[in-house]
Design an enzyme around this catalytic site. Structure first.
Site, PDB file in Angstrom:
ATOM      1  N   LYS A 168       0.738  -1.122  -0.073  1.00  0.00           N
ATOM      2  CA  LYS A 168      -0.015  -0.074  -0.067  1.00  0.00           C
ATOM      3  C   LYS A 168       0.934   1.120   0.128  1.00  0.00           C
ATOM      4  CE  LYS A 168      -2.487   0.229   3.549  1.00  0.00           C
ATOM      5  NZ  LYS A 168      -3.635  -0.332   4.548  1.00  0.00           N
ATOM      6  N   SER A 209      -8.441  -0.034   4.093  1.00  0.00           N
ATOM      7  CA  SER A 209      -7.804   0.769   3.027  1.00  0.00           C
ATOM      8  C   SER A 209      -6.891  -0.267   2.040  1.00  0.00           C
ATOM      9  CB  SER A 209      -6.817   1.876   3.906  1.00  0.00           C
ATOM     10  OG  SER A 209      -6.021   0.912   4.927  1.00  0.00           O
ATOM     11  N   SER A 235      -8.586  -2.824   7.864  1.00  0.00           N
ATOM     12  CA  SER A 235      -7.869  -2.466   6.671  1.00  0.00           C
ATOM     13  C   SER A 235      -7.358  -3.730   6.033  1.00  0.00           C
ATOM     14  CB  SER A 235      -6.923  -1.497   6.919  1.00  0.00           C
ATOM     15  OG  SER A 235      -7.660  -0.291   7.029  1.00  0.00           O
TER      16      SER A 235
END
Length: 524
Positions: A128, A203, A227
């Protein structure tokens, strides 16, 4: 009392009706705009269906070249990214050059000791964009950070590199990681590969979308409110949230290594449950022994508890397809691996009736200050002003970030004394029952992957994941097939702190019984 119970039942049915109406309305648009992820060509890219540990072994034994594996990942990303939009920035050429160096190193001969120091030698990974990678963009989805670049690697990236892994790309994320969808003004929106009109979650939604599309081998994630586990659920793969305090947080967002009292923990999303223990061991470093990941566990010795639904009225009711999936698991366990006196038992505590409120309180203990993050630490953003600006298309923030600002600045705070008291009671009761041999099976969410933007109508539905963060315990997200619409189903396996091995043992068992991860594309 009877009137209160009746009102609650009426509310639940009204809420369920509302949820179905919302889905019906959003489906009119998104079902007409979905695209299919390109099929995986097994003649070219069959290696991408294998586990990271298996691929590392093949590279080590000279059965596979690192360059060929990295090239396969790059080619597959280029095939699927136009459909799912998962990549924030790439380093394809640099990764291929590093892979060639690995192949030359192995060709010249490496000792057993050298291989043991680099268990992921030549294996590519993605992470990420909020995880600092030297020389790569570090925007966290904010327009005002569009030109920011990381000047050093995060500790987790460094540990993976030290283990021999190769960074291929950084991936998309929600603005400042604060939402259930992966979308921001810098990189746009990421789609779920099972249905591109639906969210892959947040996320780490882009990581899960790539994993489910067979476009990455190792997927480094983080989890402060689900997430890692939310995207794993929505995309039909495995995700593990290690016991908080065991993974070094330096370089994730603006964290330092000292933030070990946090609910945040780094973890991985993968198609293969057997990858989770060795990968977690690498990023946990000298704290890995605390997790007891090498513990020998007999599945028949595990005590199972389960919770079919929570009574948190801020969260939607659990859909029938997910209730059925839970019942299938309980039935299978009851029939095959437990004795009558050790049969799975239902569990509930009043703390689960306030999941979101408990998590919201503990978020106030985290080091991030959202208003200043929104301006890249150049003053404090005001939620009301940003909302007015948004109405005339002048705010550079996403609407969901403004909603979080308003929640923090306008809504009354959760009573800290109450929140800490009920959190303590829940921990003591649950962890005493679980001990070192028990797990709690609990829902992942009220429904499978929602349509894009529909989370605004149900902003607290991530609470089933968030309460686990508040409890600071480990949990593994496990896929359990699909529903009638072809959307992934699943459950969470939760254990007491430092009993990560229990979660992974149950995940491994359920993987064998229910088929494991769910393909998001055809194989040809």
């Amino acid at each position: 009392m009877k009137m209160g119970k009746l009102c609650k039942i009426v509310y639940i049915y009204l809420r369920l009706t509302f949820d179905y109406v919302v889905d019906g309305i959003f489906s009119l648009f998104w079902n007409c705009h979905k695209k299919e992820v390109p099929a995986l060509d097994l003649k070219k890219h069959a290696v991408l269906t294998e586990s990271a540990t298996a691929l590392a072994k093949k590279i080590r034994q000279k059965e596979l070249k690192s360059e060929d594996l990295v090239r396969a990942v790059v080619e597959r990303i280029k095939e699927v990214n136009p459909v799912i939009n998962a990549i924030a920035a790439d380093r394809y050429e640099a990764a291929l050059a590093e892979a060639k160096e690995v192949d030359a190193l192995i060709a010249n001969g490496l000792s057993e000791e050298e291989f043991n120091k680099k268990p992921l030698l030549g294996v590519p990974f993605t992470t990420k964009e909020s995880q600092a990678v030297k020389g790569m963009p570090f925007t966290m989805g904010l327009s005002c950070r569009r030109n920011e670049v990381a000047d050093e690697d995060s500790e987790a990236v460094k540990r993976l590199k030290d283990a021999g892994a190769i960074v291929v790309a950084s991936t998309n994320l929600p603005e400042l990681l604060v939402w259930q969808e992966t979308r921001n003004p810098v990189y746009g929106m990421t789609n779920n590969p099972h249905h591109t009109g639906r969210t892959p979650g947040g996320s780490s939604g882009a990581e899960a979308a790539l994993t489910a599309s067979c476009a990455t081998v190792v997927s480094l994630c983080s989890d402060l409110g689900g997430s890692t586990r939310m995207p794993a659920f929505y995309c039909g793969v495995f995700g593990h949230h290690p016991t908080p305090g065991t993974t070094n947080l330096r370089g994730i967002c603006f964290r330092s290594a000292e933030d070990q009292g946090s609910m945040l923990s780094l973890g991985f999303i993968t198609k293969h449950v057997e990858d989770l223990a060795p990968l977690t061991t690498i990023i946990a470093g000298d704290k890995a022994p605390l997790l007891k990941l090498d513990r020998d566990i007999e599945i028949k010795d595990i005590k199972f508890y389960y919770m079919e639904t929570a009574q948190d009225l801020s969260v939607s009711s659990v859909r029938s397809c997910l209730r059925a999936a839970m019942k299938s698991v309980i039935t299978r366990i009851s029939q095959e691996i437990t004795s009558t006196e050790n049969a799975p038992e239902p569990y509930y505590h009043k703390g689960f009736s306030h999941m979101y409120s408990i998590w919201r309180h503990w978020m106030t203990k985290e080091p991030e200050h959202l208003p200043s993050l929104c301006t890249n630490n150049k003053g404090d953003a005001n939620g009301l002003i940003e909302l007015l600006k948004k109405m005339v298309c002048m705010s550079k923030l996403c609407l969901f970030t403004i909603v979080r600002l308003l929640e923090e600045q306008v809504l009354p705070r959760v009573d800290p004394e109450w929140a800490e008291k009920i959190s303590k009671e829940l921990k003591e009761d649950l962890f005493t029952k679980l001990g070192d041999k028990g797990v709690l099976l609990m829902p992942s969410a009220p429904q499978p992957a929602p349509y894009h933007y529909s989370c605004f109508m149900r902003p607290y539905n991530f609470a089933y994941w968030a309460i686990v963060n508040a409890l600071k315990c480990p949990a593994t997200q496990v896929p359990l097939g699909v529903n009638a619409q072809g959307l992934p189903l699943g459950i969470q396996v939760v254990a007491a702190p430092y009993n990560d091995a229990l979660c992974l043992a149950v995940a491994k068992y359920l993987s064998k019984e229910f088929g494991g991860s769910i393909k998001a594309c055809k194989y040809k």
